[in-house]
Design a protein around this motif. Structure first.
Motif, PDB file in Angstrom:
ATOM      1  N   GLY A 172       1.269  -0.035  -0.771  1.00 35.60           N
ATOM      2  CA  GLY A 172       2.138   0.665   0.157  1.00 35.60           C
ATOM      3  C   GLY A 172       3.388  -0.102   0.504  1.00 35.60           C
ATOM      4  O   GLY A 172       3.636  -1.217   0.042  1.00 35.60           O
ATOM      5  N   SER A 173       4.201   0.519   1.338  1.00 33.34           N
ATOM      6  CA  SER A 173       5.436  -0.089   1.810  1.00 33.34           C
ATOM      7  C   SER A 173       5.610   0.236   3.279  1.00 33.34           C
ATOM      8  O   SER A 173       5.051   1.206   3.787  1.00 33.34           O
ATOM      9  CB  SER A 173       6.633   0.423   1.001  1.00 33.34           C
ATOM     10  OG  SER A 173       6.746   1.832   1.116  1.00 33.34           O
ATOM     11  N   GLY A 174       6.405  -0.597   3.960  1.00 31.64           N
ATOM     12  CA  GLY A 174       6.632  -0.415   5.382  1.00 31.64           C
ATOM     13  C   GLY A 174       6.091  -1.584   6.174  1.00 31.64           C
ATOM     14  O   GLY A 174       5.818  -2.656   5.611  1.00 31.64           O
ATOM     15  N   PRO A 175       5.912  -1.411   7.473  1.00 30.34           N
ATOM     16  CA  PRO A 175       5.346  -2.486   8.304  1.00 30.34           C
ATOM     17  C   PRO A 175       3.980  -2.908   7.762  1.00 30.34           C
ATOM     18  O   PRO A 175       3.209  -2.077   7.294  1.00 30.34           O
ATOM     19  CB  PRO A 175       5.221  -1.843   9.693  1.00 30.34           C
ATOM     20  CG  PRO A 175       6.168  -0.694   9.675  1.00 30.34           C
ATOM     21  CD  PRO A 175       6.211  -0.194   8.268  1.00 30.34           C
ATOM     22  N   VAL A 176       3.698  -4.185   7.842  1.00 29.58           N
ATOM     23  CA  VAL A 176       2.501  -4.741   7.225  1.00 29.58           C
ATOM     24  C   VAL A 176       1.319  -4.721   8.199  1.00 29.58           C
ATOM     25  O   VAL A 176       1.460  -5.028   9.383  1.00 29.58           O
ATOM     26  CB  VAL A 176       2.756  -6.182   6.752  1.00 29.58           C
ATOM     27  CG1 VAL A 176       1.467  -6.844   6.267  1.00 29.58           C
ATOM     28  CG2 VAL A 176       3.804  -6.194   5.646  1.00 29.58           C
ATOM     29  N   VAL A 177       0.154  -4.360   7.671  1.00 29.43           N
ATOM     30  CA  VAL A 177      -1.106  -4.557   8.385  1.00 29.43           C
ATOM     31  C   VAL A 177      -2.008  -5.367   7.466  1.00 29.43           C
ATOM     32  O   VAL A 177      -2.166  -5.051   6.282  1.00 29.43           O
ATOM     33  CB  VAL A 177      -1.772  -3.229   8.800  1.00 29.43           C
ATOM     34  CG1 VAL A 177      -2.058  -2.339   7.603  1.00 29.43           C
ATOM     35  CG2 VAL A 177      -3.053  -3.489   9.575  1.00 29.43           C
ATOM     36  N   GLU A 178      -2.569  -6.442   7.986  1.00 30.96           N
ATOM     37  CA  GLU A 178      -3.471  -7.310   7.238  1.00 30.96           C
ATOM     38  C   GLU A 178      -4.869  -7.209   7.827  1.00 30.96           C
ATOM     39  O   GLU A 178      -5.022  -7.169   9.051  1.00 30.96           O
ATOM     40  CB  GLU A 178      -2.986  -8.762   7.283  1.00 30.96           C
ATOM     41  CG  GLU A 178      -1.627  -8.966   6.633  1.00 30.96           C
ATOM     42  CD  GLU A 178      -1.160 -10.407   6.753  1.00 30.96           C
ATOM     43  OE1 GLU A 178      -0.583 -10.912   5.773  1.00 30.96           O
ATOM     44  OE2 GLU A 178      -1.381 -11.019   7.824  1.00 30.96           O
TER      45      GLU A 178
END
Length: 210
Positions: A172-178
Motif C-alpha cells: 500500500g501507500s499513504g500514512p504508515v501503520v506498523e
C-alpha cells in the motif's frame, strides 16, 4: 508459497484451533465472536465445514443464495451447523483437520484465510491470544486485499501503507501503520486490530476505527 506448504499451514492452524476449542468452557463456546450474530460455536462449526462441502452440496448452497441472498444463506448455514453438539464439532476437527478438500469454486488460499481469520474471531472476544505463522498470515493478507470490496476493508487497504514487524511484508501507500502480521491481516480482512499493537503515523487514525 507452494501448494504443499500452503496446506501445511492450513493443517497447522486447524490443529491450533482444535486445541483452543478443547480448552473452552460452555460459556465461552456460547460467547459472541467477532462475526456479528455468530457465536464461538457457530464459527468453529463453519471453519471445519470447509472440507465437508463438496459438489453434491453446492446446488443447495446456490439455491439458498439465489433465494435469500449470499450473506443470509451463509448466516443460516452457519447457525444450522452451530446447533451441532460441541463434542461433534471437536470430533469433526479430528476427522477433517488434515483434509486437502475445500469448497468447490474456491481455492486453497481462501481456506487458509478462513482458518487464520476465524481463529482470531474466536479467541479475541474471549481475551485469549494466538499468533499464527507470519508468513502464512502474509499470504492470507494478500488475498484479503484482493477481496477488500467484499470484506469491507477497501478504505483501510487503499488508505494506508501496511508494514509488518515480524516478516518481510509491506503493501500500500499513504500514512504508515506498523504491526505484527496478524494485526495487518485482521485489518485487511475488515476486522479490528489490537490498537495496542499498532504503531506508525497512521496508527492513531486506525485506533479510532476499532
Amino acid at each position: 508459497m507452494d501448494h504443499a506448504t500452503l496446506w501445511r499451514h492450513i493443517h497447522t492452524e486447524r490443529a491450533a484451533l482444535a486445541a483452543t476449542l478443547r480448552t473452552l468452557t460452555p460459556q465461552q463456546w456460547a460467547h459472541e465472536s467477532l462475526c456479528t450474530g455468530w457465536s464461538v460455536q457457530d464459527v468453529a462449526a463453519h471453519v471445519i465445514s470447509n472440507p465437508q462441502i463438496g459438489w453434491r452440496q453446492l446446488p443447495a448452497v446456490f439455491a439458498d443464495a439465489a433465494r435469500l441472498g449470499y450473506n443470509e444463506a451463509i448466516f443460516r448455514d452457519v447457525r444450522r451447523r452451530g446447533q451441532q453438539p460441541r463434542e461433534q464439532i471437536v470430533a469433526d476437527f479430528e476427522r477433517w483437520a488434515t483434509s486437502t478438500r475445500h469448497v468447490p469454486t474456491t481455492t486453497s488460499v481462501e481456506t487458509l484465510v478462513d482458518a487464520l481469520v476465524h481463529h482470531q474471531d474466536i479467541v479475541r472476544p474471549l481475551g485469549l491470544h494466538h499468533d499464527p505463522d507470519p508468513t502464512a498470515a502474509s499470504v492470507a493478507a494478500d488475498r484479503c486485499r484482493l477481496l477488500a470490496g467484499l470484506l469491507g476493508s477497501r478504505r483501510v487497504v487503499r488508505g494506508v501503507r501496511m508494514v509488518a514487524t515480524d516478516t518481510d511484508w509491506a503493501r500500500g501507500s499513504g500514512p504508515v501503520v506498523e504491526a505484527a502480521m496478524v494485526e495487518l491481516l485482521m485489518l485487511c480482512a475488515g476486522r479490528p486490530a489490537d490498537p495496542a499493537r499498532l504503531t506508525g503515523e497512521a496508527s492513531d487514525a486506525l485506533r479510532a476505527l476499532v
